[in-house]
Motif scaffolding. Sequence first.
Motif, PDB file in Angstrom:
ATOM      1  N   VAL A   6       0.837  -1.207   0.000  1.00 25.93           N
ATOM      2  CA  VAL A   6       0.000   0.000   0.000  1.00 25.93           C
ATOM      3  C   VAL A   6       0.867   1.250   0.000  1.00 25.93           C
ATOM      4  O   VAL A   6       0.578   2.224  -0.704  1.00 25.93           O
ATOM      5  CB  VAL A   6      -0.979  -0.012   1.207  1.00 25.93           C
ATOM      6  N   SER A   7       1.945   1.234   0.754  1.00 26.90           N
ATOM      7  CA  SER A   7       2.863   2.366   0.792  1.00 26.90           C
ATOM      8  C   SER A   7       3.459   2.629  -0.589  1.00 26.90           C
ATOM      9  O   SER A   7       3.543   3.785  -1.035  1.00 26.90           O
ATOM     10  CB  SER A   7       3.962   2.100   1.815  1.00 26.90           C
ATOM     11  N   ASN A   8       3.859   1.574  -1.273  1.00 28.67           N
ATOM     12  CA  ASN A   8       4.397   1.742  -2.630  1.00 28.67           C
ATOM     13  C   ASN A   8       3.337   2.237  -3.601  1.00 28.67           C
ATOM     14  O   ASN A   8       3.629   3.049  -4.470  1.00 28.67           O
ATOM     15  CB  ASN A   8       5.004   0.436  -3.139  1.00 28.67           C
ATOM     16  N   TRP A   9       2.101   1.761  -3.470  1.00 29.42           N
ATOM     17  CA  TRP A   9       1.013   2.256  -4.322  1.00 29.42           C
ATOM     18  C   TRP A   9       0.824   3.755  -4.116  1.00 29.42           C
ATOM     19  O   TRP A   9       0.662   4.506  -5.071  1.00 29.42           O
ATOM     20  CB  TRP A   9      -0.291   1.545  -4.004  1.00 29.42           C
ATOM     21  N   ARG A  10       0.818   4.148  -2.868  1.00 31.39           N
ATOM     22  CA  ARG A  10       0.619   5.578  -2.571  1.00 31.39           C
ATOM     23  C   ARG A  10       1.764   6.430  -3.102  1.00 31.39           C
ATOM     24  O   ARG A  10       1.539   7.529  -3.601  1.00 31.39           O
ATOM     25  CB  ARG A  10       0.450   5.780  -1.067  1.00 31.39           C
ATOM     26  N   ARG A  25       3.655   5.742  -5.724  1.00 33.46           N
ATOM     27  CA  ARG A  25       3.503   5.823  -7.179  1.00 33.46           C
ATOM     28  C   ARG A  25       2.367   6.765  -7.552  1.00 33.46           C
ATOM     29  O   ARG A  25       2.481   7.539  -8.500  1.00 33.46           O
ATOM     30  CB  ARG A  25       3.269   4.435  -7.766  1.00 33.46           C
ATOM     31  N   GLN A  26       1.280   6.703  -6.807  1.00 29.93           N
ATOM     32  CA  GLN A  26       0.148   7.595  -7.069  1.00 29.93           C
ATOM     33  C   GLN A  26       0.554   9.048  -6.859  1.00 29.93           C
ATOM     34  O   GLN A  26       0.214   9.917  -7.663  1.00 29.93           O
ATOM     35  CB  GLN A  26      -1.038   7.245  -6.164  1.00 29.93           C
ATOM     36  N   GLN A  27       1.307   9.304  -5.823  1.00 27.26           N
ATOM     37  CA  GLN A  27       1.773  10.660  -5.549  1.00 27.26           C
ATOM     38  C   GLN A  27       2.713  11.137  -6.652  1.00 27.26           C
ATOM     39  O   GLN A  27       2.632  12.292  -7.078  1.00 27.26           O
ATOM     40  CB  GLN A  27       2.482  10.725  -4.191  1.00 27.26           C
ATOM     41  N   MET A  28       3.586  10.258  -7.119  1.00 24.36           N
ATOM     42  CA  MET A  28       4.489  10.630  -8.214  1.00 24.36           C
ATOM     43  C   MET A  28       3.705  10.937  -9.490  1.00 24.36           C
ATOM     44  O   MET A  28       4.015  11.892 -10.199  1.00 24.36           O
ATOM     45  CB  MET A  28       5.513   9.512  -8.469  1.00 24.36           C
ATOM     46  N   ARG A  29       2.661  10.148  -9.791  1.00 25.37           N
ATOM     47  CA  ARG A  29       1.818  10.417 -10.963  1.00 25.37           C
ATOM     48  C   ARG A  29       1.112  11.755 -10.830  1.00 25.37           C
ATOM     49  O   ARG A  29       1.038  12.527 -11.781  1.00 25.37           O
ATOM     50  CB  ARG A  29       0.791   9.296 -11.147  1.00 25.37           C
ATOM     51  N   ASP A  69       2.102  14.297  -9.048  1.00 30.66           N
ATOM     52  CA  ASP A  69       3.112  15.359  -9.150  1.00 30.66           C
ATOM     53  C   ASP A  69       3.481  15.629 -10.604  1.00 30.66           C
ATOM     54  O   ASP A  69       3.653  16.770 -11.009  1.00 30.66           O
ATOM     55  CB  ASP A  69       4.362  14.998  -8.356  1.00 30.66           C
ATOM     56  N   THR A  70       3.617  14.561 -11.406  1.00 25.96           N
ATOM     57  CA  THR A  70       3.988  14.773 -12.810  1.00 25.96           C
ATOM     58  C   THR A  70       2.847  15.418 -13.592  1.00 25.96           C
ATOM     59  O   THR A  70       3.076  16.206 -14.508  1.00 25.96           O
ATOM     60  CB  THR A  70       4.402  13.452 -13.484  1.00 25.96           C
ATOM     61  N   ARG A  71       1.591  15.117 -13.230  1.00 22.48           N
ATOM     62  CA  ARG A  71       0.439  15.754 -13.884  1.00 22.48           C
ATOM     63  C   ARG A  71       0.370  17.239 -13.552  1.00 22.48           C
ATOM     64  O   ARG A  71       0.031  18.057 -14.384  1.00 22.48           O
ATOM     65  CB  ARG A  71      -0.853  15.068 -13.455  1.00 22.48           C
ATOM     66  N   GLU A  72       0.690  17.565 -12.302  1.00 21.40           N
ATOM     67  CA  GLU A  72       0.639  18.971 -11.898  1.00 21.40           C
ATOM     68  C   GLU A  72       1.758  19.783 -12.531  1.00 21.40           C
ATOM     69  O   GLU A  72       1.603  20.974 -12.772  1.00 21.40           O
ATOM     70  CB  GLU A  72       0.757  19.071 -10.374  1.00 21.40           C
ATOM     71  N   ASN A  73       2.877  19.140 -12.807  1.00 24.97           N
ATOM     72  CA  ASN A  73       4.022  19.850 -13.377  1.00 24.97           C
ATOM     73  C   ASN A  73       3.866  20.083 -14.888  1.00 24.97           C
ATOM     74  O   ASN A  73       4.637  20.818 -15.474  1.00 24.97           O
ATOM     75  CB  ASN A  73       5.324  19.086 -13.130  1.00 24.97           C
ATOM     76  N   ARG A  74       2.880  19.523 -15.523  1.00 25.68           N
ATOM     77  CA  ARG A  74       2.694  19.715 -16.965  1.00 25.68           C
ATOM     78  C   ARG A  74       2.122  21.036 -17.296  1.00 25.68           C
ATOM     79  O   ARG A  74       1.523  21.798 -16.798  1.00 25.68           O
ATOM     80  CB  ARG A  74       1.775  18.636 -17.532  1.00 25.68           C
TER      81      ARG A  74
END
Length: 177
Positions: free
Chosen positions: A160-164, A166-170, A172-177
Amino acid sequence: MARKLLKRWMPDPTNVKKNPSLHFLGDLRHDPNLFHLNRHSVSVAFFVGVFCAFLPIPGQMPIAAIAALLVRCNLPLAVALVWISNPVTIPPIFFATYELGRWILQTPEIQFSIELSWEWVTTKLVKLWQPLLVGSLLSGIFFGTLGYVTMQLFWRWHVVSNWRKRQQMRNDTRENR
């Protein structure tokens, strides 16, 4: 991460399968579950290894190996966990399990000192074996179950920690576009 951490300390399955001393196992040694690292095989291996570590008999490692073969859990991990009871930890573990068994069976306390002689085995061990066995089995079941549940929860928390992450990284990358 949990799999990578465990894999770092595990022996290579191909080397274990080629070991000549294990040829008596035949096709059993080729079962992939015996070397697979997943939540189920690791958790069951924790139960088997910790339970066998509390058995007050010699040969705990072969017993853990046979149990791992029977329940098809991670063989190297189950055998390695037997070393919870080692020459340093055996005296306090078995004293505590003897006291637990004595308390459960309501047997009187026996003053004794351990000697490596046949006379000691025939006189003192005969009086000690029942509380020691009862306490050891109950402790093995309790701590084995605790190890099983702990590994189940740790593995789940880690996934679950790894899922979160990865979700946070996704996000973050969407917000940086």
